[in-house]
Design a protein around this motif. Structure first.
Motif, PDB file in Angstrom:
ATOM      1  N   LEU A   1       0.831  -1.202   0.000  1.00 22.75           N
ATOM      2  CA  LEU A   1       0.000   0.000   0.000  1.00 22.75           C
ATOM      3  C   LEU A   1       0.867   1.254   0.000  1.00 22.75           C
ATOM      4  O   LEU A   1       0.504   2.268  -0.596  1.00 22.75           O
ATOM      5  N   ALA A   2       2.027   1.179   0.663  1.00 18.63           N
ATOM      6  CA  ALA A   2       2.940   2.322   0.693  1.00 18.63           C
ATOM      7  C   ALA A   2       3.485   2.609  -0.703  1.00 18.63           C
ATOM      8  O   ALA A   2       3.723   3.765  -1.072  1.00 18.63           O
ATOM      9  N   ARG A   3       3.689   1.546  -1.505  1.00 20.03           N
ATOM     10  CA  ARG A   3       4.151   1.747  -2.881  1.00 20.03           C
ATOM     11  C   ARG A   3       3.020   2.213  -3.783  1.00 20.03           C
ATOM     12  O   ARG A   3       3.235   2.951  -4.747  1.00 20.03           O
ATOM     13  N   LEU A   4       1.817   1.788  -3.437  1.00 19.78           N
ATOM     14  CA  LEU A   4       0.651   2.193  -4.230  1.00 19.78           C
ATOM     15  C   LEU A   4       0.258   3.634  -3.924  1.00 19.78           C
ATOM     16  O   LEU A   4      -0.146   4.383  -4.820  1.00 19.78           O
ATOM     17  N   LEU A   5       0.404   4.036  -2.647  1.00 14.71           N
ATOM     18  CA  LEU A   5       0.053   5.387  -2.212  1.00 14.71           C
ATOM     19  C   LEU A   5       1.219   5.977  -1.422  1.00 14.71           C
ATOM     20  O   LEU A   5       1.173   6.078  -0.192  1.00 14.71           O
ATOM     21  N   PRO A   6       2.300   6.351  -2.102  1.00 15.33           N
ATOM     22  CA  PRO A   6       3.498   6.807  -1.398  1.00 15.33           C
ATOM     23  C   PRO A   6       3.303   8.071  -0.568  1.00 15.33           C
ATOM     24  O   PRO A   6       4.048   8.306   0.388  1.00 15.33           O
ATOM     25  N   ASP A   7       2.328   8.898  -0.902  1.00 16.99           N
ATOM     26  CA  ASP A   7       2.114  10.142  -0.170  1.00 16.99           C
ATOM     27  C   ASP A   7       1.071  10.016   0.933  1.00 16.99           C
ATOM     28  O   ASP A   7       0.768  10.995   1.620  1.00 16.99           O
ATOM     29  N   GLU A   8       0.516   8.816   1.095  1.00 15.93           N
ATOM     30  CA  GLU A   8      -0.522   8.610   2.109  1.00 15.93           C
ATOM     31  C   GLU A   8       0.113   8.608   3.498  1.00 15.93           C
ATOM     32  O   GLU A   8       1.145   7.979   3.729  1.00 15.93           O
ATOM     33  N   PRO A   9      -0.477   9.315   4.453  1.00 18.05           N
ATOM     34  CA  PRO A   9       0.052   9.274   5.827  1.00 18.05           C
ATOM     35  C   PRO A   9       0.055   7.847   6.368  1.00 18.05           C
ATOM     36  O   PRO A   9      -0.807   7.033   6.024  1.00 18.05           O
ATOM     37  N   ALA A  10       1.031   7.543   7.208  1.00 20.12           N
ATOM     38  CA  ALA A  10       1.182   6.185   7.734  1.00 20.12           C
ATOM     39  C   ALA A  10      -0.077   5.719   8.453  1.00 20.12           C
ATOM     40  O   ALA A  10      -0.486   4.560   8.325  1.00 20.12           O
ATOM     41  N   ALA A  11      -0.697   6.606   9.221  1.00 18.68           N
ATOM     42  CA  ALA A  11      -1.903   6.222   9.965  1.00 18.68           C
ATOM     43  C   ALA A  11      -3.033   5.852   9.016  1.00 18.68           C
ATOM     44  O   ALA A  11      -3.805   4.916   9.270  1.00 18.68           O
ATOM     45  N   SER A  12      -3.124   6.569   7.903  1.00 23.09           N
ATOM     46  CA  SER A  12      -4.166   6.276   6.920  1.00 23.09           C
ATOM     47  C   SER A  12      -3.895   4.949   6.224  1.00 23.09           C
ATOM     48  O   SER A  12      -4.816   4.163   5.972  1.00 23.09           O
ATOM     49  N   ARG A  13      -2.614   4.673   5.911  1.00 18.69           N
ATOM     50  CA  ARG A  13      -2.275   3.387   5.300  1.00 18.69           C
ATOM     51  C   ARG A  13      -2.579   2.235   6.249  1.00 18.69           C
ATOM     52  O   ARG A  13      -3.043   1.172   5.826  1.00 18.69           O
ATOM     53  N   ALA A  14      -2.307   2.445   7.536  1.00 20.41           N
ATOM     54  CA  ALA A  14      -2.599   1.390   8.515  1.00 20.41           C
ATOM     55  C   ALA A  14      -4.094   1.094   8.539  1.00 20.41           C
ATOM     56  O   ALA A  14      -4.508  -0.077   8.624  1.00 20.41           O
ATOM     57  N   LEU A  15      -4.904   2.126   8.441  1.00 18.13           N
ATOM     58  CA  LEU A  15      -6.351   1.927   8.418  1.00 18.13           C
ATOM     59  C   LEU A  15      -6.788   1.227   7.138  1.00 18.13           C
ATOM     60  O   LEU A  15      -7.641   0.324   7.166  1.00 18.13           O
ATOM     61  N   LEU A  16      -6.180   1.601   6.020  1.00 20.25           N
ATOM     62  CA  LEU A  16      -6.507   0.948   4.746  1.00 20.25           C
ATOM     63  C   LEU A  16      -6.153  -0.538   4.791  1.00 20.25           C
ATOM     64  O   LEU A  16      -6.891  -1.372   4.262  1.00 20.25           O
ATOM     65  N   ALA A  17      -5.015  -0.855   5.400  1.00 18.02           N
ATOM     66  CA  ALA A  17      -4.607  -2.262   5.510  1.00 18.02           C
ATOM     67  C   ALA A  17      -5.636  -3.054   6.289  1.00 18.02           C
ATOM     68  O   ALA A  17      -5.980  -4.194   5.928  1.00 18.02           O
ATOM     69  N   ARG A  18      -6.158  -2.480   7.349  1.00 18.48           N
ATOM     70  CA  ARG A  18      -7.151  -3.172   8.169  1.00 18.48           C
ATOM     71  C   ARG A  18      -8.492  -3.263   7.446  1.00 18.48           C
ATOM     72  O   ARG A  18      -9.226  -4.248   7.596  1.00 18.48           O
ATOM     73  N   THR A  19      -8.808  -2.245   6.654  1.00 16.77           N
ATOM     74  CA  THR A  19     -10.038  -2.286   5.863  1.00 16.77           C
ATOM     75  C   THR A  19      -9.977  -3.403   4.828  1.00 16.77           C
ATOM     76  O   THR A  19     -10.925  -4.182   4.662  1.00 16.77           O
ATOM     77  N   LEU A  20      -8.840  -3.494   4.138  1.00 15.71           N
ATOM     78  CA  LEU A  20      -8.689  -4.555   3.143  1.00 15.71           C
ATOM     79  C   LEU A  20      -8.717  -5.924   3.803  1.00 15.71           C
ATOM     80  O   LEU A  20      -9.361  -6.851   3.297  1.00 15.71           O
ATOM     81  N   PHE A  21      -8.029  -6.057   4.930  1.00 22.64           N
ATOM     82  CA  PHE A  21      -8.053  -7.344   5.622  1.00 22.64           C
ATOM     83  C   PHE A  21      -9.482  -7.722   6.005  1.00 22.64           C
ATOM     84  O   PHE A  21      -9.889  -8.881   5.842  1.00 22.64           O
TER      85      PHE A  21
END
Length: 223
Positions: A153-173
């Motif tokens: 997700l970090a490579r897909l959205l390099p400018d996304e804040p870490a907290a937002s990426r963490a939430l996206l990871a949990r949403t996808l899971f």
């Protein structure tokens, strides 16, 4: 006199080391016995007397090395998470495209759940007595798994804040887990392995495609 004190100290240290080793060995035997019991008959198959017999100890000895059965179940869960983490870890070589990596992770999660159904179920069925939260060490184990999802997700959205990426990871899971759970438990309707895998791929590619649109404004699926 100094030699006497030194000998006594060394003896005490050896005794403490042997005790620690015995405790660690008993903990490992109980975790192995508990894992086998859950794998055979689910979480409800976990009984203190049977565990003690399988581990070759008295029932009371369980509570000398674990706080309670909840603590033991958490350790079994951590063992399951460790096996899952090992399989999810990225293979050597160049990193694939983020969407393909997310798909690989999702496929392995499905295969792991299918092959270890009772242990996988136990991760979600177990509730700590009194509504207690999971301990920090267990949350750290979970966090390492989510980090594997966050990496692509970090490579897909390099400018996304870490907290937002963490939430996206949990949403996808959550979405992947939902499809896997409904498919394996046949909660809605019987589903073939091929159909379940197809729906999982559809979900992951749609999720990754949506994030690509969010980043670039371009639809990767548009001709």
């Amino acid at each position: 006199m100094n030699d006497v004190h030194k000998t006594e100290s060394e003896s005490t240290e050896r005794s403490a080391s042997k005790t620690s080793t015995r405790r660690a060995d008993l903990r490992a035997r109980l975790v192995a016995a508990g894992r086998a019991a859950i794998a055979e008959g689910g979480l409800q198959n976990l009984r203190a007397r049977d565990l003690a017999a399988a581990a070759g100890c008295a029932v009371g000895a369980i509570y000398n090395v674990f706080d309670d059965l909840d603590d033991l179940i958490l350790r079994i869960g951590a063992d399951t998470l460790a096996h899952l983490e090992q399989g999810l870890a990225a293979p050597p070589g160049p990193a694939p495209e983020p969407a393909e990596e997310l798909l690989r992770l999702s496929r392995f999660y499905l295969s792991f759940a299918r092959a270890n159904k009772a242990l996988w179920r136990a991760l979600f069925e177990h509730r700590l007595a009194g509504g207690r939260p999971a301990p920090a060490w267990y949350l750290e184990d979970q966090g390492r798994l989510f980090a594997l999802v966050e990496a692509p997700l970090a490579r897909l959205l390099p400018d996304e804040p870490a907290a937002s990426r963490a939430l996206l990871a949990r949403t996808l899971f959550s979405a992947v887990h939902g499809i896997v759970s409904l498919g394996l438990e046949e909660k809605l309707a019987p589903m073939s392995e091929a159909a379940l895998e197809g729906e999982l791929e559809r979900l992951v590619r749609a999720f990754a495609g949506g994030l690509t649109i969010r980043r670039t404004g371009e639809d990767p699926w548009k001709d």
